[in-house]
Design a protein around this motif. Structure first.
Motif, PDB file in Angstrom:
ATOM      1  N   GLN A  30      74.296  24.898 103.013  1.00  8.79           N
ATOM      2  CA  GLN A  30      74.266  24.985 101.534  1.00  8.79           C
ATOM      3  C   GLN A  30      73.416  24.145 100.890  1.00  8.79           C
ATOM      4  O   GLN A  30      73.291  22.778 101.665  1.00  8.79           O
ATOM      5  CB  GLN A  30      75.649  24.529 101.234  1.00  8.79           C
ATOM      6  CG  GLN A  30      76.776  25.877 101.517  1.00  8.79           C
ATOM      7  CD  GLN A  30      76.795  27.083 100.810  1.00  8.79           C
ATOM      8  OE1 GLN A  30      76.405  26.829  99.537  1.00  8.79           O
ATOM      9  NE2 GLN A  30      76.828  28.148 101.229  1.00  8.79           N
ATOM     10  N   PRO A  31      72.588  24.359 100.137  1.00  7.31           N
ATOM     11  CA  PRO A  31      71.507  23.640  99.377  1.00  7.31           C
ATOM     12  C   PRO A  31      71.994  22.448  98.485  1.00  7.31           C
ATOM     13  O   PRO A  31      72.990  22.794  98.002  1.00  7.31           O
ATOM     14  CB  PRO A  31      70.555  24.500  98.617  1.00  7.31           C
ATOM     15  CG  PRO A  31      71.542  25.487  98.182  1.00  7.31           C
ATOM     16  CD  PRO A  31      72.693  25.741  99.083  1.00  7.31           C
ATOM     17  N   GLY A  33      69.998  19.548  95.670  1.00 12.15           N
ATOM     18  CA  GLY A  33      68.815  19.151  94.616  1.00 12.15           C
ATOM     19  C   GLY A  33      68.548  20.184  93.815  1.00 12.15           C
ATOM     20  O   GLY A  33      69.257  20.958  93.244  1.00 12.15           O
ATOM     21  N   ASN A  34      67.132  20.281  93.789  1.00 13.79           N
ATOM     22  CA  ASN A  34      66.890  21.267  92.362  1.00 13.79           C
ATOM     23  C   ASN A  34      65.790  22.253  92.919  1.00 13.79           C
ATOM     24  O   ASN A  34      65.117  22.099  94.010  1.00 13.79           O
ATOM     25  CB  ASN A  34      65.928  20.433  91.544  1.00 13.79           C
ATOM     26  CG  ASN A  34      66.934  19.427  90.726  1.00 13.79           C
ATOM     27  OD1 ASN A  34      67.773  18.863  91.229  1.00 13.79           O
ATOM     28  ND2 ASN A  34      66.721  19.447  89.370  1.00 13.79           N
ATOM     29  N   VAL A  35      65.821  23.403  92.188  1.00 12.98           N
ATOM     30  CA  VAL A  35      64.404  24.216  92.384  1.00 12.98           C
ATOM     31  C   VAL A  35      63.297  23.752  92.183  1.00 12.98           C
ATOM     32  O   VAL A  35      63.259  22.950  91.216  1.00 12.98           O
ATOM     33  CB  VAL A  35      64.838  25.410  91.565  1.00 12.98           C
ATOM     34  CG1 VAL A  35      63.660  26.762  91.442  1.00 12.98           C
ATOM     35  CG2 VAL A  35      66.141  26.250  91.729  1.00 12.98           C
ATOM     36  N   VAL A  36      62.121  24.247  92.749  1.00 12.33           N
ATOM     37  CA  VAL A  36      60.910  23.559  92.346  1.00 12.33           C
ATOM     38  C   VAL A  36      60.637  24.118  90.908  1.00 12.33           C
ATOM     39  O   VAL A  36      61.130  25.100  90.221  1.00 12.33           O
ATOM     40  CB  VAL A  36      60.028  23.957  93.465  1.00 12.33           C
ATOM     41  CG1 VAL A  36      60.109  23.695  94.561  1.00 12.33           C
ATOM     42  CG2 VAL A  36      59.557  25.548  93.142  1.00 12.33           C
ATOM     43  N   CYS A 159      62.754  27.282  96.486  1.00 14.37           N
ATOM     44  CA  CYS A 159      63.243  25.853  97.160  1.00 14.37           C
ATOM     45  C   CYS A 159      61.935  25.219  97.672  1.00 14.37           C
ATOM     46  O   CYS A 159      62.384  24.243  98.465  1.00 14.37           O
ATOM     47  CB  CYS A 159      64.272  26.232  98.159  1.00 14.37           C
ATOM     48  SG  CYS A 159      65.790  26.863  97.534  1.00 14.37           S
ATOM     49  N   TRP A 359      70.842  31.620  97.276  1.00 10.82           N
ATOM     50  CA  TRP A 359      71.064  30.328  96.984  1.00 10.82           C
ATOM     51  C   TRP A 359      70.853  30.303  95.426  1.00 10.82           C
ATOM     52  O   TRP A 359      70.216  29.192  94.727  1.00 10.82           O
ATOM     53  CB  TRP A 359      70.066  29.297  97.558  1.00 10.82           C
ATOM     54  CG  TRP A 359      70.521  29.044  98.690  1.00 10.82           C
ATOM     55  CD1 TRP A 359      71.856  29.367  99.462  1.00 10.82           C
ATOM     56  CD2 TRP A 359      70.045  28.098  99.573  1.00 10.82           C
ATOM     57  NE1 TRP A 359      71.748  28.808 100.850  1.00 10.82           N
ATOM     58  CE2 TRP A 359      70.762  28.040 100.856  1.00 10.82           C
ATOM     59  CE3 TRP A 359      68.644  27.314  99.422  1.00 10.82           C
ATOM     60  CZ2 TRP A 359      70.201  26.944 102.002  1.00 10.82           C
ATOM     61  CZ3 TRP A 359      68.202  26.480 100.685  1.00 10.82           C
ATOM     62  CH2 TRP A 359      69.150  26.373 102.019  1.00 10.82           C
TER      63      TRP A 359
ATOM     64  N   PRO B  38      65.512  23.567  87.842  1.00 14.63           N
ATOM     65  CA  PRO B  38      66.757  23.316  87.554  1.00 14.63           C
ATOM     66  C   PRO B  38      67.688  23.166  88.693  1.00 14.63           C
ATOM     67  O   PRO B  38      67.120  23.208  89.988  1.00 14.63           O
ATOM     68  CB  PRO B  38      67.305  24.878  87.192  1.00 14.63           C
ATOM     69  CG  PRO B  38      65.875  25.652  86.901  1.00 14.63           C
ATOM     70  CD  PRO B  38      64.687  24.780  87.680  1.00 14.63           C
ATOM     71  N   LEU B  40      69.957  23.456  91.802  1.00  9.87           N
ATOM     72  CA  LEU B  40      70.416  24.359  92.724  1.00  9.87           C
ATOM     73  C   LEU B  40      72.043  24.576  92.579  1.00  9.87           C
ATOM     74  O   LEU B  40      72.426  23.542  93.110  1.00  9.87           O
ATOM     75  CB  LEU B  40      70.064  24.127  94.154  1.00  9.87           C
ATOM     76  CG  LEU B  40      68.650  24.692  94.604  1.00  9.87           C
ATOM     77  CD1 LEU B  40      68.126  24.091  95.709  1.00  9.87           C
ATOM     78  CD2 LEU B  40      68.642  26.208  94.916  1.00  9.87           C
ATOM     79  N   VAL B  42      75.121  27.211  93.921  1.00  3.90           N
ATOM     80  CA  VAL B  42      75.143  28.450  94.654  1.00  3.90           C
ATOM     81  C   VAL B  42      76.529  29.170  94.476  1.00  3.90           C
ATOM     82  O   VAL B  42      77.795  28.429  94.349  1.00  3.90           O
ATOM     83  CB  VAL B  42      75.154  28.157  96.326  1.00  3.90           C
ATOM     84  CG1 VAL B  42      75.382  29.304  97.047  1.00  3.90           C
ATOM     85  CG2 VAL B  42      73.589  27.538  96.629  1.00  3.90           C
TER      86      VAL B  42
END
Lengths: 516, 516
Positions: A30-31, A33-36, A159, A359, B38, B40, B42
């Motif tokens: 499971q991730p 942090g943030n989307v780029v 990601c 995700w 933004p 992440l 899920v």
């Protein structure tokens, strides 16, 4: 070498790929942090025309240099000419060592073999159907191909696993400011679903069109805020290769039998009720399942909610007849689907991200009741291989296989037990695409084989009268008896293909074939 | 205190706002780096229903805490009840010190005054039309209101100036997985354009609907990949306040005269030709300009390309009659516009980002030929004030004023020279919203006044026979003579409003009014 969660032997580091995150289970990672964030690029008020005189001008303006990554979508399929035109232009401009990041390559892209040999293309990250797959299997590419699912690919972009320097977007319809759609023009292909995330995240987006229309284009699938440059070319593809006239239900009695058995399983499942949703793709057996389900739905007075994925005329008919309310379309397979998505507001274009990204805040595959999928092989643990053939050649992409299997409540692999004398059910698959924990049943001409993890389905199948139920061990034994001993695939140690699970971990690798 | 490029006195730091980037010119600041990414979040395959039992459950699930920032859109206008419901719930849950980030507040939000007084709301970043503006002007909010244009707001989100913790999105139609549109249901408002960027960038998005429909909702304006939670409430607003039945052309002869003069200017300009595009908003004079332009277009056989911005029934008529090809709609002003965007594929919903963001790869305002705008004041340098009234009260938002003025090739301010005895043209505006370098002409009942920067337009106006042309100095002198001496606005030093230019620099500030 470490073993991943499926016991596959994967090195911790793969030359030409990098550090490996081993597969740990379908839903484990499971991730955080943030989307780029995409590059800020401004088109000021004084620039009201993004059209450049040709591909080379756009390549120069984009800042594309040797060693960079460029992306493409495959909605023009075997009719596409944009990939070939762009790589030809790069080669002529002396650009080398490119990583190409197509959603998929087809037979028409055999044209790229010379560019691979000469070093213009150094890496291919994408599905390699056909001739490029053959070349890679024989060791003809200096680095492994990287295969990702339709949902894994946008996840990888968002990601930061993949950074796109320039996206070259084939646009069947585009205006001078970069508003694109796929439903108008001589190269209409329907949905542009696979292209959305590329356009949102690439440092630079070049729209390539053979149908430049007045501003503003409408409908807008991918809008002007993504596009840096527009290039008009005489043709982006051959309509005959872009969409088939019609996709066809199988007429083979054996395959029809399999389809009938799969349909019986669906009817016996708890999902065959008002609001059922399903995906069947464009395979002959799966289309036949659609036809049988339609009969069953009419017979029992059941109406479905939506059809998902690659959409064919069969699904369009279900929509028109009121058997489903909506179609969510990431790829339009035939002329009927292209026409429908252009005209019917209930036929909705969706991005690959919305379709299948594991995700995001919820992909459409999560809402899916039933999916019918194919396989080249299934093993006793229900692990599925769709990437390599029995001879070990890497010839097929993942498509939405992993994503729908992980998302759907009922995942059915429908496939003949033998093709020629090659068994579809084996002790161990040659490569794993989709783990057995995501596969609920295998249906062959010998009947329905339910994954024992699904005790509820095993129970539900007790009521089925007109389709045999057979255990996996019986089925695998039968396959082994009928096929006789198979020659093992002989490979070198060199890895030529990396198969990522949709979360970016490595579920398997494919090795170079030994010369025969 | 430093002066910005317009000579306005702006401190380098404003309490409750922070460090000031001084305005340097309409197109001077250019960004580098990346858009923010933004969070992440899920939604896994096992969660197929995002509906929570009520607003408080959603607020708890969102993780909203005292001191955070929450956003809203204003498409329900003076009929909105979502902002009030959410803040009431926060107050009852003991959440305080909130920054609210609405696109705009209206009369109906006077309900928030108690929450401001009690400390539930600490900051307001958004347009404050009416009662909240009055409160702020009198010093009733502890920190300055921050005003941004329709394009500056998404820019601020995307560039990280504003981080949204939770977006509460009023959704006239929504399914259980969070696919929203504004065109269906009892609270239909048409375009949801202002809400897109909030939903894409907020850490958490709560869709609030009074029309929960089966999955999948269609059309989809804002899709499920943005939505974390869905809440169904009895009502999100009062239809009577959401859209007016019809917007009305002025019948006032003076205003009709101004509209006719403005229309003459457009006809004389180089933009009055096939493919002309324009924005007129919903003001009475501007609508009358639309009517005059329609006559002129029919007379000269000219067809336009698109109408932009807030869309009214008048634009819908132009579309239906073939006088424009498309409508790009960020906000649907009346029932006719709501109906049209729901039914006509040539009537296209666009986001505020696509409409007006100065820092994307090309906003629609850049493609605009002509915009008709209003003003409370214009000065001799053509600087425009739309935010404060003659008494210094901060009562109006920026809307798309800055963005369209910066983007359009011909920006016309159409306004009576006097309202009562209050002059619209002055030596110096009380506050600057839009700099004179973006304003091409002012049209009053005394004729057409062209900005001398536009020598080409001055030249083009020589051919106009049926409208007077008057210089700015003549006009300002006339206004001064007619209005007589005005009482200066008396303020304290305290800053109660910060007016950002669309690039995030501060173009002006508004100070607290002295008690009379």
């Amino acid at each position: 070498m470490p073993l991943n969660a499926l016991g596959r032997d994967i090195p911790a580091f793969i030359e030409g790929y990098g550090k490996v995150k081993p597969y740990r289970g379908a839903f484990v990672l499971q991730p955080s942090g943030n989307v780029v964030g995409p590059r800020l690029r401004v088109t000021n008020a004084d620039r009201t025309d993004k059209v450049l005189p040709g591909l080379k001008a756009a390549i120069a303006a984009s800042g594309l240099k040797s060693g960079m990554t460029i992306s493409f979508h495959h909605h023009l399929r075997d009719g596409d000419s944009v990939v070939n035109q762009v790589i030809d232009a790069c080669a002529e401009m002396g650009i080398r060592d490119l990583t190409i990041f197509p959603t998929a390559l087809f037979g028409v892209h055999r044209h790229l073999i010379d560019h691979i040999t000469s070093g213009v293309i150094a890496h291919i990250w994408g599905s390699v159907n056909g001739p490029i797959g053959q070349l890679i299997s024989a060791g003809g590419l200096g680095a492994p191909a990287v295969l990702r699912s339709h949902g894994g690919r946008p996840r990888a972009i968002m990601c930061g696993d993949v950074h796109i320097d320039v996206a070259f977007m084939a646009a069947p319809s585009c205006d001078r400011y970069g508003n694109m759609n796929g439903v108008q023009g001589p190269s209409a292909c329907g949905s542009l679903g696979y292209a959305f995330t590329d356009c949102q995240y690439a440092d630079c987006v070049v729209a390539v069109t053979d149908n430049l229309v007045p501003y503003p284009n409408a409908p807008i699938s991918i809008n002007q805020t993504c596009a840096d440059f527009v290039v008009a070319v005489p043709s982006i593809g051959d309509p005959a290769g872009i969409v088939s006239g019609t996709t066809k239900v199988t007429r083979d009695p054996l395959r029809l039998l399999i389809a009938r058995y799969a349909s019986r399983l669906i009817e016996a499942s708890p999902y065959f009720q008002s609001g059922i949703s399903f995906q069947t793709g464009a395979g002959g057996i799966a289309l036949a399942v659609t036809a049988f389900m339609k009969e069953a739905m009419l017979r029992k007075g059941i109406k479905g909610s939506f059809g998902l994925g690659g959409i064919t005329s069969y699904f369009v008919d279900l929509l028109r007849e009121g058997l489903v309310d909506k179609l969510l379309d990431v790829q339009s397979f035939d002329l009927g689907a292209v026409k429908s998505i252009a005209e019917d507001p209930r036929h909705v274009e969706i991005s690959a991200d919305m379709y299948a990204n594991p995700w995001n805040r919820g992909a459409a595959v999560n809402m899916l009741d039933v999916v019918i999928l194919g396989a080249t092989e299934v093993d006793r643990d229900f692990n599925v291989n769709v990437n390599t053939e029995a001879d070990g050649a890497l010839l097929h992409g993942i498509g939405g296989h992993q994503d729908t299997a992980a998302g759907a409540k009922l995942t059915i692999i429908a496939q003949p037990l033998l093709r020629g004398r090659i068994p579809c059910v084996t002790d161990t698959v040659y490569s794993v695409t989709t783990p057995g924990e995501c596969v609920d049943a295998v249906v062959t001409e010998y009947g329905i084989t339910v994954n024992p993890r699904r005790a509820d389905l095993v129970e539900a199948c007790r009521g089925i009268r007109d389709a045999p139920v057979i255990s996996m061990d019986e089925l695998a034994d039968k396959a082994r008896r009928m096929s006789g001993p198979m020659d093992p695939v002989e490979t070198t140690d060199r890895i030529v293909g990396v198969i990522e699970w949709r979360d970016g971990t490595v579920i398997d690798v494919v090795r170079q074939l030994k010369k025969k």
